[in-house]
Design a protein around this motif. Structure first.
Motif, PDB file in Angstrom:
ATOM      1  N   UNK A 169       0.836  -1.203   0.000  1.00  0.00           N
ATOM      2  CA  UNK A 169       0.000   0.000   0.000  1.00  0.00           C
ATOM      3  C   UNK A 169       0.869   1.249   0.000  1.00  0.00           C
ATOM      4  N   UNK A 170       0.504   2.215  -0.827  1.00  0.00           N
ATOM      5  CA  UNK A 170       1.193   3.494  -0.852  1.00  0.00           C
ATOM      6  C   UNK A 170       0.155   4.607  -0.881  1.00  0.00           C
ATOM      7  N   UNK A 171       0.386   5.659  -0.111  1.00  0.00           N
ATOM      8  CA  UNK A 171      -0.544   6.781  -0.021  1.00  0.00           C
ATOM      9  C   UNK A 171       0.191   8.070  -0.359  1.00  0.00           C
ATOM     10  N   UNK A 172      -0.332   8.821  -1.346  1.00  0.00           N
ATOM     11  CA  UNK A 172       0.222  10.126  -1.706  1.00  0.00           C
ATOM     12  C   UNK A 172      -0.889  11.153  -1.577  1.00  0.00           C
ATOM     13  N   UNK A 173      -0.623  12.253  -0.849  1.00  0.00           N
ATOM     14  CA  UNK A 173      -1.646  13.267  -0.597  1.00  0.00           C
ATOM     15  C   UNK A 173      -1.244  14.604  -1.189  1.00  0.00           C
ATOM     16  N   UNK A 174      -2.231  15.271  -1.867  1.00  0.00           N
ATOM     17  CA  UNK A 174      -1.985  16.590  -2.410  1.00  0.00           C
ATOM     18  C   UNK A 174      -3.308  17.313  -2.617  1.00  0.00           C
ATOM     19  N   UNK A 175      -3.434  18.501  -2.055  1.00  0.00           N
ATOM     20  CA  UNK A 175      -4.585  19.385  -2.292  1.00  0.00           C
ATOM     21  C   UNK A 175      -5.926  18.699  -2.042  1.00  0.00           C
ATOM     22  N   UNK A 176      -6.071  18.078  -0.893  1.00  0.00           N
ATOM     23  CA  UNK A 176      -7.349  17.486  -0.542  1.00  0.00           C
ATOM     24  C   UNK A 176      -7.674  16.184  -1.226  1.00  0.00           C
ATOM     25  N   UNK A 177      -6.707  15.598  -1.937  1.00  0.00           N
ATOM     26  CA  UNK A 177      -6.921  14.308  -2.605  1.00  0.00           C
ATOM     27  C   UNK A 177      -5.831  13.343  -2.175  1.00  0.00           C
TER      28      UNK A 177
END
Length: 221
Positions: free
Chosen positions: A68-76
Protein backbone atom coordinates in the motif's frame (compact mmCIF):
# COMPACT_ATOMS: atom_id res chain seq x y z
CA UNK A 1 -13.11 -3.42 20.59
CA UNK A 2 -9.57 -2.10 20.23
CA UNK A 3 -8.34 -1.42 16.69
CA UNK A 4 -6.23 -4.27 15.31
CA UNK A 5 -7.75 -7.24 17.19
CA UNK A 6 -9.44 -10.07 15.22
CA UNK A 7 -13.06 -9.66 14.14
CA UNK A 8 -15.59 -12.38 13.26
CA UNK A 9 -15.47 -14.27 9.96
CA UNK A 10 -16.55 -12.46 6.77
CA UNK A 11 -15.44 -9.17 8.28
CA UNK A 12 -12.52 -6.89 7.50
CA UNK A 13 -9.52 -7.22 9.79
CA UNK A 14 -7.01 -4.38 9.81
CA UNK A 15 -3.47 -5.17 10.95
CA UNK A 16 -0.46 -2.98 11.63
CA UNK A 17 2.28 -3.32 9.02
CA UNK A 18 4.66 -6.15 9.84
CA UNK A 19 4.85 -9.92 9.91
CA UNK A 20 1.71 -11.76 10.89
CA UNK A 21 0.17 -15.20 10.41
CA UNK A 22 -2.55 -15.48 7.76
CA UNK A 23 -4.88 -18.05 9.28
CA UNK A 24 -8.48 -17.04 8.71
CA UNK A 25 -12.00 -18.24 8.16
CA UNK A 26 -13.49 -18.03 4.67
CA UNK A 27 -14.15 -14.47 3.59
CA UNK A 28 -11.76 -12.71 5.99
CA UNK A 29 -9.73 -9.79 4.65
CA UNK A 30 -6.45 -8.44 6.06
CA UNK A 31 -5.10 -4.96 5.36
CA UNK A 32 -1.47 -4.32 6.23
CA UNK A 33 -1.29 -0.62 7.01
CA UNK A 34 -0.40 1.74 9.84
CA UNK A 35 -0.99 5.47 9.68
CA UNK A 36 -3.44 8.30 10.09
CA UNK A 37 -5.16 7.57 6.74
CA UNK A 38 -6.47 4.16 7.80
CA UNK A 39 -10.05 4.89 6.77
CA UNK A 40 -9.11 5.98 3.27
CA UNK A 41 -6.96 2.87 2.82
CA UNK A 42 -9.77 0.71 4.18
CA UNK A 43 -12.33 2.12 1.71
CA UNK A 44 -9.99 1.37 -1.21
CA UNK A 45 -9.15 -2.08 0.14
CA UNK A 46 -12.86 -2.89 0.36
CA UNK A 47 -13.22 -2.11 -3.35
CA UNK A 48 -10.40 -4.46 -4.31
CA UNK A 49 -11.97 -7.34 -2.38
CA UNK A 50 -15.31 -6.95 -4.19
CA UNK A 51 -16.28 -10.00 -6.28
CA UNK A 52 -16.79 -7.82 -9.40
CA UNK A 53 -13.04 -7.21 -9.61
CA UNK A 54 -12.00 -10.85 -9.30
CA UNK A 55 -11.12 -13.03 -12.29
CA UNK A 56 -11.90 -16.24 -10.41
CA UNK A 57 -15.34 -17.31 -9.26
CA UNK A 58 -16.35 -18.10 -5.71
CA UNK A 59 -15.52 -16.62 -2.33
CA UNK A 60 -11.78 -16.58 -1.55
CA UNK A 61 -10.60 -18.39 1.57
CA UNK A 62 -9.18 -15.04 2.65
CA UNK A 63 -7.87 -11.81 1.14
CA UNK A 64 -4.65 -9.91 1.93
CA UNK A 65 -4.22 -6.28 0.84
CA UNK A 66 -0.55 -5.26 0.76
CA UNK A 67 2.07 -3.06 -0.97
CA UNK A 68 0.00 0.00 0.00
CA UNK A 69 1.19 3.49 -0.85
CA UNK A 70 -0.54 6.78 -0.02
CA UNK A 71 0.22 10.13 -1.71
CA UNK A 72 -1.65 13.27 -0.60
CA UNK A 73 -1.98 16.59 -2.41
CA UNK A 74 -4.59 19.39 -2.29
CA UNK A 75 -7.35 17.49 -0.54
CA UNK A 76 -6.92 14.31 -2.60
CA UNK A 77 -5.29 11.04 -1.61
CA UNK A 78 -4.00 8.73 -4.36
CA UNK A 79 -3.74 5.21 -2.95
CA UNK A 80 -2.32 2.14 -4.64
CA UNK A 81 -2.07 -1.44 -3.47
CA UNK A 82 -2.06 -5.10 -4.39
CA UNK A 83 -4.69 -7.57 -3.26
CA UNK A 84 -4.01 -11.29 -2.93
CA UNK A 85 -7.14 -13.45 -3.25
CA UNK A 86 -6.33 -16.83 -1.73
CA UNK A 87 -8.19 -19.75 -3.27
CA UNK A 88 -7.35 -22.93 -5.21
CA UNK A 89 -5.45 -20.65 -7.62
CA UNK A 90 -4.11 -17.51 -5.96
CA UNK A 91 -4.92 -14.28 -7.76
CA UNK A 92 -3.10 -10.93 -7.44
CA UNK A 93 -4.94 -7.73 -8.26
CA UNK A 94 -3.14 -4.38 -8.52
CA UNK A 95 -5.32 -1.31 -8.13
CA UNK A 96 -5.35 2.48 -7.78
CA UNK A 97 -7.90 4.53 -5.90
CA UNK A 98 -8.55 8.23 -5.24
CA UNK A 99 -10.13 9.67 -2.10
CA UNK A 100 -11.20 13.30 -1.85
CA UNK A 101 -12.46 15.21 1.18
CA UNK A 102 -14.45 18.43 1.15
CA UNK A 103 -14.21 19.77 4.70
CA UNK A 104 -16.75 22.55 4.04
CA UNK A 105 -19.47 20.14 2.91
CA UNK A 106 -18.21 17.53 5.38
CA UNK A 107 -18.11 14.84 2.71
CA UNK A 108 -15.70 12.21 1.41
CA UNK A 109 -15.68 10.48 -1.98
CA UNK A 110 -13.71 7.28 -2.62
CA UNK A 111 -13.33 6.09 -6.23
CA UNK A 112 -11.60 2.95 -7.51
CA UNK A 113 -9.73 4.17 -10.61
CA UNK A 114 -7.95 1.16 -12.16
CA UNK A 115 -7.54 -2.58 -11.67
CA UNK A 116 -5.14 -4.96 -13.42
CA UNK A 117 -3.42 -8.31 -12.80
CA UNK A 118 -0.76 -7.89 -10.11
CA UNK A 119 2.58 -9.48 -9.31
CA UNK A 120 3.40 -11.71 -6.36
CA UNK A 121 4.66 -9.71 -3.38
CA UNK A 122 6.00 -10.46 0.13
CA UNK A 123 3.31 -10.48 2.77
CA UNK A 124 5.21 -9.04 5.72
CA UNK A 125 7.89 -6.52 6.57
CA UNK A 126 8.34 -2.89 5.60
CA UNK A 127 7.97 -3.71 1.90
CA UNK A 128 4.29 -4.43 2.47
CA UNK A 129 3.23 -0.81 2.83
CA UNK A 130 4.37 2.80 3.00
CA UNK A 131 2.40 4.19 5.94
CA UNK A 132 1.90 7.86 6.65
CA UNK A 133 3.10 9.29 9.94
CA UNK A 134 0.86 9.88 12.91
CA UNK A 135 -1.92 7.77 14.30
CA UNK A 136 -5.54 7.72 15.33
CA UNK A 137 -6.42 5.58 18.34
CA UNK A 138 -9.82 3.96 17.73
CA UNK A 139 -12.25 2.11 19.98
CA UNK A 140 -15.28 0.34 18.48
CA UNK A 141 -18.62 0.06 20.27
CA UNK A 142 -19.50 -2.97 18.13
CA UNK A 143 -17.47 -5.23 15.88
CA UNK A 144 -19.95 -6.12 13.13
CA UNK A 145 -19.60 -2.97 11.00
CA UNK A 146 -16.57 -1.35 12.60
CA UNK A 147 -14.18 -1.40 9.58
CA UNK A 148 -16.82 0.29 7.39
CA UNK A 149 -16.81 3.18 9.86
CA UNK A 150 -13.08 3.94 9.53
CA UNK A 151 -13.53 6.38 6.60
CA UNK A 152 -16.05 8.27 8.76
CA UNK A 153 -13.35 8.76 11.39
CA UNK A 154 -10.91 10.05 8.76
CA UNK A 155 -13.59 12.46 7.53
CA UNK A 156 -14.39 13.70 11.03
CA UNK A 157 -10.67 14.14 11.74
CA UNK A 158 -10.21 16.19 8.55
CA UNK A 159 -13.10 18.49 9.51
CA UNK A 160 -11.83 18.89 13.07
CA UNK A 161 -8.12 19.20 12.30
CA UNK A 162 -6.82 19.88 8.75
CA UNK A 163 -3.97 17.58 7.59
CA UNK A 164 -1.38 20.38 7.81
CA UNK A 165 -2.32 20.91 11.47
CA UNK A 166 -2.44 17.27 12.49
CA UNK A 167 -2.70 16.51 16.19
CA UNK A 168 -3.10 13.23 18.11
CA UNK A 169 -6.67 12.05 17.71
CA UNK A 170 -8.76 9.57 19.66
CA UNK A 171 -12.10 8.34 18.35
CA UNK A 172 -14.94 6.06 19.39
CA UNK A 173 -17.56 4.71 17.01
CA UNK A 174 -20.65 2.51 16.96
CA UNK A 175 -22.86 1.41 14.10
CA UNK A 176 -26.58 1.99 13.55
CA UNK A 177 -27.86 -1.42 12.51
CA UNK A 178 -31.25 -0.05 11.46
CA UNK A 179 -29.91 2.34 8.81
CA UNK A 180 -29.96 0.90 5.25
CA UNK A 181 -27.33 3.45 4.12
CA UNK A 182 -24.99 2.50 6.99
CA UNK A 183 -25.05 5.18 9.65
CA UNK A 184 -22.40 5.54 12.33
CA UNK A 185 -22.15 7.63 15.49
CA UNK A 186 -19.10 8.51 17.50
CA UNK A 187 -16.90 10.92 19.39
CA UNK A 188 -13.65 12.59 18.41
CA UNK A 189 -10.99 14.13 20.62
CA UNK A 190 -8.32 16.30 18.99
CA UNK A 191 -5.33 16.74 21.27
CA UNK A 192 -6.47 17.88 24.70
CA UNK A 193 -8.44 20.95 23.67
CA UNK A 194 -11.37 19.91 21.48
CA UNK A 195 -14.00 17.15 21.53
CA UNK A 196 -16.85 16.49 19.12
CA UNK A 197 -19.83 14.21 18.59
CA UNK A 198 -20.54 13.16 15.03
CA UNK A 199 -22.93 11.16 12.86
CA UNK A 200 -21.83 9.83 9.48
CA UNK A 201 -23.77 8.17 6.66
CA UNK A 202 -22.47 6.02 3.83
CA UNK A 203 -24.45 6.09 0.59
CA UNK A 204 -23.92 3.85 -2.46
CA UNK A 205 -23.26 1.07 0.01
CA UNK A 206 -23.29 -1.66 -2.65
CA UNK A 207 -21.33 0.19 -5.38
CA UNK A 208 -18.07 -1.71 -6.13
CA UNK A 209 -16.44 1.39 -7.70
CA UNK A 210 -17.40 4.45 -5.65
CA UNK A 211 -18.49 5.36 -2.12
CA UNK A 212 -19.68 8.63 -0.59
CA UNK A 213 -19.57 9.52 3.08
CA UNK A 214 -21.20 12.53 4.72
CA UNK A 215 -21.14 13.93 8.24
CA UNK A 216 -24.80 14.65 8.92
CA UNK A 217 -23.99 15.94 12.41
CA UNK A 218 -20.77 17.34 13.86
CA UNK A 219 -21.07 19.26 17.12
CA UNK A 220 -18.82 20.15 20.06
CA UNK A 221 -19.43 17.82 22.98
Amino acid sequence: MRFGRPLPAASIVVLLAGCSPYWAASGDTFVEYSGSDRGKVQACADFSANSEHQASAGIPLYVVVTDIDVAQMDGAWDITGTTLLVNDHDEYLAWSCRVTIDAESRSMHAQLMTTRPGQELPLCGNACSAPTHGSIEIEFGDSLHSPSSLPCIDLAAAVASPPDHARPIRATVRGDHDAPTRRFHGTLEVGSRAAYQWTCELSKADDPWALDYELTAFEPS
